[in-house]
Write a protein that holds these residues in place. Structure first.
Motif, mmCIF file in Angstrom:
data_model
loop_
_atom_site.group_PDB
_atom_site.id
_atom_site.type_symbol
_atom_site.label_atom_id
_atom_site.label_comp_id
_atom_site.label_asym_id
_atom_site.label_seq_id
_atom_site.Cartn_x
_atom_site.Cartn_y
_atom_site.Cartn_z
ATOM 1 N N ALA A 218 0.823 -1.222 0.000
ATOM 2 C CA ALA A 218 0.000 0.000 0.000
ATOM 3 C C ALA A 218 0.851 1.264 0.000
ATOM 4 O O ALA A 218 0.406 2.318 -0.445
ATOM 5 C CB ALA A 218 -0.936 -0.010 1.209
ATOM 6 N N GLN A 219 2.083 1.153 0.506
ATOM 7 C CA GLN A 219 2.979 2.330 0.507
ATOM 8 C C GLN A 219 4.049 2.237 -0.575
ATOM 9 O O GLN A 219 5.094 2.889 -0.475
ATOM 10 C CB GLN A 219 3.645 2.504 1.875
ATOM 11 C CG GLN A 219 2.767 3.132 2.932
ATOM 12 C CD GLN A 219 2.014 2.081 3.717
ATOM 13 O OE1 GLN A 219 2.585 1.059 4.079
ATOM 14 N NE2 GLN A 219 0.733 2.316 3.956
ATOM 15 N N GLN A 225 -1.367 2.438 -7.450
ATOM 16 C CA GLN A 225 -2.674 1.757 -7.449
ATOM 17 C C GLN A 225 -3.207 1.623 -8.881
ATOM 18 O O GLN A 225 -3.783 0.599 -9.257
ATOM 19 C CB GLN A 225 -3.660 2.555 -6.580
ATOM 20 C CG GLN A 225 -5.029 1.899 -6.441
ATOM 21 C CD GLN A 225 -4.934 0.529 -5.755
ATOM 22 O OE1 GLN A 225 -4.394 0.434 -4.666
ATOM 23 N NE2 GLN A 225 -5.448 -0.515 -6.412
ATOM 24 N N GLY A 244 -1.047 -3.547 3.607
ATOM 25 C CA GLY A 244 -0.740 -2.394 4.446
ATOM 26 C C GLY A 244 0.636 -2.589 5.074
ATOM 27 O O GLY A 244 1.079 -3.717 5.296
ATOM 28 N N GLY A 245 1.339 -1.488 5.310
ATOM 29 C CA GLY A 245 2.635 -1.576 5.985
ATOM 30 C C GLY A 245 3.757 -2.027 5.088
ATOM 31 O O GLY A 245 4.840 -2.350 5.573
ATOM 32 N N SER A 246 3.528 -2.056 3.777
ATOM 33 C CA SER A 246 4.606 -2.469 2.875
ATOM 34 C C SER A 246 4.839 -1.429 1.797
ATOM 35 O O SER A 246 3.889 -0.822 1.274
ATOM 36 C CB SER A 246 4.263 -3.811 2.209
ATOM 37 O OG SER A 246 5.350 -4.232 1.389
ATOM 38 N N SER A 250 7.827 -5.891 -1.224
ATOM 39 C CA SER A 250 6.871 -6.597 -0.361
ATOM 40 C C SER A 250 7.384 -7.947 0.161
ATOM 41 O O SER A 250 7.132 -8.262 1.332
ATOM 42 C CB SER A 250 5.524 -6.755 -1.072
ATOM 43 O OG SER A 250 5.698 -7.274 -2.362
ATOM 44 N N GLN A 254 6.882 -7.665 4.017
ATOM 45 C CA GLN A 254 5.733 -8.412 4.573
ATOM 46 C C GLN A 254 5.809 -9.866 4.105
ATOM 47 O O GLN A 254 4.926 -10.352 3.389
ATOM 48 C CB GLN A 254 4.422 -7.776 4.087
ATOM 49 C CG GLN A 254 4.142 -6.398 4.642
ATOM 50 C CD GLN A 254 3.702 -6.447 6.097
ATOM 51 O OE1 GLN A 254 3.207 -7.470 6.560
ATOM 52 N NE2 GLN A 254 3.878 -5.352 6.822
#
Ligand code: MLT
Length: 277
Positions: A218-219, A225, A244-246, A250, A254
């Motif tokens: 998401a980051q 996107q 989220g949080g990546s 990735s 994550q």
């Protein structure tokens, strides 16, 4: 070719300007799925470092590996295909992170019948804009002139890793920085020129009917996107995952979630009944 491997193998294709280390954190969980893994260093990166064109080379196995191939991601794809042939893997699931995703799309063009599942992570289907292309060519020239990749590592690490990794995982930041700084400038320049020349792959994805996964941090500051939406729109059987949080890397940021998503894709491939060819 050795004896054909009847179950599909999983091929993990790394991002630029890194090497197979981007998959380090997911190898254990993915091995536990029972699927054989093939995790190459793409042309010029990691252990596949090239000799300079014209240099003597004592190792006959690598005697044809020079640095003077025309920059084209199809060259990387052909090497991956040769690796699959060497181990007798007749069918495979492809998972490509960023540049690895571009190589996966080149593989689908080269040998569409060999691939039964596709995971595209933090990548894009479109060709470069003229501005992006010009930027790549500039970086290619600069990195060769510099003679090392230290400045490239300084510039790229903040864009590659998301805020959580940058602030909370200094050892990961250092590992990614070290890997980029140690990359071969000639390989980096070659890959930049090859990526600049890559085509739009929308029609390639539209022709892939097998199970697919389109995953994005998401980051992620590099693949947007919109990039994810375009791949989902092109692929007939794709499932989206947003982590989220990546950031962009990735599988390093994550790994548990990435391994679970790719494991889910392998299950879908098995269920689809097309797995063994
Ligand atoms: C990568 O991570 O492989 C790169 O961001 C790909 C690119 O430069 O388009």
């Amino acid at each position: 070719m050795s004896d054909p491997v009847s179950d599909p193998v999983l091929v993990l294709l790394h991002a630029f300007p890194l090497d197979r280390m981007v998959w380090d954190e997911v190898l254990d969980p993915l091995s536990q799925t029972g699927t054989d893994l093939i995790v190459p260093d793409l042309r010029g990166f990691g252990q596949s470092r090239r000799r300079p064109a014209g240099a003597d080379h004592a190792d006959q196995d690598h005697a044809d590996e020079t640095d003077d191939d025309e920059p084209d991601l199809e060259v990387m794809a052909r090497e991956v295909l040769a690796g699959l042939n060497r181990v007798g893997a007749r069918s495979a699931v492809l998972a490509g992170l960023s540049m690895g995703g571009y190589v996966a799309m080149a593989l689908l063009r080269l040998a569409p019948d060999r691939f039964v599942g596709l995971a595209l992570l933090d990548t894009r289907v479109s060709a470069d804009t003229p501005a992006a292309r010009a930027d790549r060519l500039r970086i290619a020239t600069e990195v060769v002139a510099a003679g090392d990749c230290a400045a490239l590592a300084d510039a790229m690490v903040p864009a590659l890793l998301g805020p959580a990794a940058r602030s909370g995982r200094p050892e990961l930041v250092a590992r990614v920085h070290r890997t980029i700084a140690a990359a071969d400038p000639a390989a980096v320049a070659w890959a930049q020129r090859a990526m600049a020349a890559r085509p739009d792959s929308t029609a390639t994805l539209a022709g892939f009917a097998g199970p697919a996964l389109v995953l994005r941090g998401a980051q992620d500051a590099i693949s947007t996107q919109l990039d994810q939406d375009l791949m989902l729109a092109a692929l007939p059987a794709a499932e989206p995952v947003v982590l989220g949080g990546s950031g962009h890397l990735s599988p390093l940021e994550q790994p548990v979630a990435v391994a679970a998503a790719i494991g889910g894709l392998l299950d879908r491939v098995r269920r689809s009944g097309d797995g063994a060819r």
